[in-house]
Design an enzyme around this catalytic site. Structure first.
Site, PDB file in Angstrom:
ATOM      1  N   SER A  10       0.868  -1.149   0.083  1.00 59.97           N
ATOM      2  CA  SER A  10      -0.084   0.116   0.019  1.00 59.97           C
ATOM      3  C   SER A  10       0.719   1.172  -0.046  1.00 59.97           C
ATOM      4  O   SER A  10       1.825   1.556   1.037  1.00 59.97           O
ATOM      5  CB  SER A  10      -0.860  -0.010   1.403  1.00 59.97           C
ATOM      6  OG  SER A  10      -1.786   1.299   1.433  1.00 59.97           O
ATOM      7  N   HIS A  35      -1.296  -1.447  -4.069  1.00 63.21           N
ATOM      8  CA  HIS A  35      -2.394  -0.829  -3.649  1.00 63.21           C
ATOM      9  C   HIS A  35      -2.500   0.466  -3.321  1.00 63.21           C
ATOM     10  O   HIS A  35      -1.641   1.115  -2.831  1.00 63.21           O
ATOM     11  CB  HIS A  35      -2.818  -1.547  -2.299  1.00 63.21           C
ATOM     12  CG  HIS A  35      -4.168  -1.667  -1.582  1.00 63.21           C
ATOM     13  ND1 HIS A  35      -5.258  -2.304  -1.808  1.00 63.21           N
ATOM     14  CD2 HIS A  35      -4.522  -0.811  -0.526  1.00 63.21           C
ATOM     15  CE1 HIS A  35      -6.023  -1.838  -1.240  1.00 63.21           C
ATOM     16  NE2 HIS A  35      -5.729  -0.948  -0.543  1.00 63.21           N
ATOM     17  N   ASP A  37      -4.920   3.364  -1.557  1.00 65.66           N
ATOM     18  CA  ASP A  37      -6.046   3.835  -0.747  1.00 65.66           C
ATOM     19  C   ASP A  37      -6.625   5.282  -1.153  1.00 65.66           C
ATOM     20  O   ASP A  37      -5.645   6.230  -0.550  1.00 65.66           O
ATOM     21  CB  ASP A  37      -5.515   3.858   0.769  1.00 65.66           C
ATOM     22  CG  ASP A  37      -5.497   2.137   1.226  1.00 65.66           C
ATOM     23  OD1 ASP A  37      -6.364   1.410   1.125  1.00 65.66           O
ATOM     24  OD2 ASP A  37      -4.244   2.119   1.627  1.00 65.66           O
ATOM     25  N   MET A  39      -9.202   8.251   0.016  1.00 65.47           N
ATOM     26  CA  MET A  39     -10.020   8.686   1.125  1.00 65.47           C
ATOM     27  C   MET A  39     -10.339   9.914   0.867  1.00 65.47           C
ATOM     28  O   MET A  39      -9.567  10.824   0.602  1.00 65.47           O
ATOM     29  CB  MET A  39      -9.128   8.565   2.519  1.00 65.47           C
ATOM     30  CG  MET A  39      -8.613   7.029   2.925  1.00 65.47           C
ATOM     31  SD  MET A  39      -7.620   7.055   4.303  1.00 65.47           S
ATOM     32  CE  MET A  39      -6.844   5.305   4.199  1.00 65.47           C
ATOM     33  N   HIS A  68      -8.624   1.347  -4.152  1.00 64.66           N
ATOM     34  CA  HIS A  68      -9.859   1.213  -2.953  1.00 64.66           C
ATOM     35  C   HIS A  68     -10.518   2.464  -2.591  1.00 64.66           C
ATOM     36  O   HIS A  68      -9.874   3.319  -1.973  1.00 64.66           O
ATOM     37  CB  HIS A  68      -9.073   0.358  -1.755  1.00 64.66           C
ATOM     38  CG  HIS A  68      -9.986   0.239  -0.666  1.00 64.66           C
ATOM     39  ND1 HIS A  68      -9.461   0.079   0.742  1.00 64.66           N
ATOM     40  CD2 HIS A  68     -11.400   0.264  -0.538  1.00 64.66           C
ATOM     41  CE1 HIS A  68     -10.670  -0.085   1.499  1.00 64.66           C
ATOM     42  NE2 HIS A  68     -11.783  -0.194   0.822  1.00 64.66           N
ATOM     43  N   MET A  70     -12.598   4.444  -0.442  1.00 68.38           N
ATOM     44  CA  MET A  70     -13.089   4.665   0.835  1.00 68.38           C
ATOM     45  C   MET A  70     -13.922   6.217   0.590  1.00 68.38           C
ATOM     46  O   MET A  70     -13.375   7.064   1.524  1.00 68.38           O
ATOM     47  CB  MET A  70     -12.240   4.414   1.921  1.00 68.38           C
ATOM     48  CG  MET A  70     -11.682   3.034   2.051  1.00 68.38           C
ATOM     49  SD  MET A  70     -10.350   2.768   3.152  1.00 68.38           S
ATOM     50  CE  MET A  70      -8.992   3.228   2.090  1.00 68.38           C
ATOM     51  N   MET A 139     -11.607  -5.667   4.988  1.00 65.57           N
ATOM     52  CA  MET A 139     -10.997  -4.746   6.074  1.00 65.57           C
ATOM     53  C   MET A 139     -10.574  -5.456   7.579  1.00 65.57           C
ATOM     54  O   MET A 139     -11.628  -5.675   8.301  1.00 65.57           O
ATOM     55  CB  MET A 139     -11.579  -3.273   6.300  1.00 65.57           C
ATOM     56  CG  MET A 139     -11.671  -2.620   4.746  1.00 65.57           C
ATOM     57  SD  MET A 139     -10.253  -2.148   4.304  1.00 65.57           S
ATOM     58  CE  MET A 139      -9.466  -1.089   5.572  1.00 65.57           C
ATOM     59  N   GLY A 144      -8.922   4.301   7.678  1.00 64.17           N
ATOM     60  CA  GLY A 144      -8.458   5.612   7.876  1.00 64.17           C
ATOM     61  C   GLY A 144      -7.163   5.950   8.045  1.00 64.17           C
ATOM     62  O   GLY A 144      -6.520   7.248   7.530  1.00 64.17           O
ATOM     63  N   GLY A 146      -2.831   4.141   8.492  1.00 62.42           N
ATOM     64  CA  GLY A 146      -2.022   3.238   8.199  1.00 62.42           C
ATOM     65  C   GLY A 146      -1.653   2.839   9.574  1.00 62.42           C
ATOM     66  O   GLY A 146      -1.421   3.497  10.457  1.00 62.42           O
ATOM     67  N   GLY A 147      -0.920   1.411   9.760  1.00 64.66           N
ATOM     68  CA  GLY A 147      -0.238   0.995  10.799  1.00 64.66           C
ATOM     69  C   GLY A 147      -1.019   0.781  12.056  1.00 64.66           C
ATOM     70  O   GLY A 147      -0.546   0.743  13.036  1.00 64.66           O
ATOM     71  N   ASP A 177      -6.745  -6.192   3.941  1.00 61.01           N
ATOM     72  CA  ASP A 177      -5.998  -4.906   4.500  1.00 61.01           C
ATOM     73  C   ASP A 177      -6.204  -4.497   5.797  1.00 61.01           C
ATOM     74  O   ASP A 177      -7.224  -4.402   6.409  1.00 61.01           O
ATOM     75  CB  ASP A 177      -6.492  -4.037   3.312  1.00 61.01           C
ATOM     76  CG  ASP A 177      -5.910  -2.817   3.633  1.00 61.01           C
ATOM     77  OD1 ASP A 177      -4.688  -2.679   4.117  1.00 61.01           O
ATOM     78  OD2 ASP A 177      -6.190  -1.734   2.756  1.00 61.01           O
ATOM     79  N   GLY A 178      -5.145  -4.450   6.479  1.00 63.73           N
ATOM     80  CA  GLY A 178      -5.089  -3.626   7.881  1.00 63.73           C
ATOM     81  C   GLY A 178      -4.309  -4.710   8.579  1.00 63.73           C
ATOM     82  O   GLY A 178      -4.768  -5.733   9.022  1.00 63.73           O
ATOM     83  N   GLY A 179      -3.344  -4.148   9.498  1.00 66.73           N
ATOM     84  CA  GLY A 179      -2.384  -4.818  10.208  1.00 66.73           C
ATOM     85  C   GLY A 179      -1.776  -6.131   9.752  1.00 66.73           C
ATOM     86  O   GLY A 179      -1.398  -7.179  10.434  1.00 66.73           O
ATOM     87  N   SER A 200       2.894  -0.373   6.114  1.00 66.58           N
ATOM     88  CA  SER A 200       3.924  -0.175   6.739  1.00 66.58           C
ATOM     89  C   SER A 200       4.924  -1.115   7.006  1.00 66.58           C
ATOM     90  O   SER A 200       6.072  -1.101   7.245  1.00 66.58           O
ATOM     91  CB  SER A 200       3.541   0.537   8.249  1.00 66.58           C
ATOM     92  OG  SER A 200       2.510  -0.360   8.881  1.00 66.58           O
TER      93      SER A 200
END
Length: 228
Positions: A10, A35, A37, A39, A68, A70, A139, A144, A146-147, A177-179, A200
């Site tokens: 990302s 990827h 993002d 927003m 993506h 959002m 998700m 909203g 990263g990290g 996506d996420g963590g 990250s």
């Protein structure tokens, strides 16, 4: 159904002062998708990038661009992102008043179709559109920023979706996506994910290629243990 696993860095976590170099670097390091993002500061509490960044990314890489959205009112912007060079566009089910219509607009733009779900949104929200999409984006953090830390019960959601897709005989991909990082990527892949988004964990590492190699080993080890 088993698919080849894909890693999608990302660029939200990239160094934007040298974005083209950062995109080229992960391509050289072995990434499969890029990827992006998007927003709008309304659906999520952050403002990131628009079609101009996608256009710039398209010039920087030959990898598929996975966009993506959002954002509120995504229908208004699908053509702009497709024209900018997106290969895949995913919209949040929560933002679409008429989800079927929005997904059809993506298909008519001649790009891959994705639908995304926030952590608290049930799979039933997309049950009747699974035949319209190429991938479902789960998700595993609240979107909203990263990290963020991985939400553990996302694994149950991935497993349930994989079982449902297999039962229906669908080739639909599952993206997560996420963590996603060295601690979680094996679990996520083992639960049934096909496309692993990492921001990250890759861009914050010292050696992108080494990180991606480690990710692939962890995913492969999960596949091997399942087969035994």
């Amino acid at each position: 159904m088993t698919h080849a696993k894909r890693i999608a860095p990302s660029i939200l976590s990239a160094d934007f002062t040298r974005l083209g170099e950062e995109i080229s670097a992960v391509e050289t390091a072995g990434a499969d998708w890029i990827h992006i993002d998007v927003m709008d500061g309304h659906f999520v509490p952050n403002i990131t990038m628009g079609p101009l960044i996608v256009e710039a990314a398209r010039r920087a890489t030959n990898l598929p661009l996975d966009v993506h959205l959002m954002i509120e009112h995504p229908d208004r912007f699908i053509a702009d992102f497709a024209d900018a060079g997106a290969d895949y566009i995913a919209v949040q089910a929560e933002t679409c008043t008429h989800l079927n219509r929005t997904l059809q607009l993506i298909r008519e733009a001649d790009v891959g179709v994705g639908v995304a779900l926030n952590p608290a949104t049930p799979l039933s929200a997309i049950e009747w559109v699974l035949g319209m999409v190429d991938f479902v984006l789960i998700m595993s953090v609240n979107p909203g920023f990263g990290g963020q830390a991985f939400i553990e019960n996302s694994l149950d959601k991935i497993q349930t979706l994989r079982a449902l897709l297999n039962e229906q005989g669908r080739t639909t991909l599952i993206q997560v996506d996420g963590g996603v990082n060295e601690k979680t990527i094996g679990q996520v892949a083992g639960a049934g994910a096909d496309v692993l988004v990492a921001g990250s964990a890759i861009y914050g590492s010292e050696d992108y290629a080494d990180t991606i190699r480690r990710f692939r080993r962890l995913m492969a080890a999960t596949d091997e243990s399942r087969e035994k």
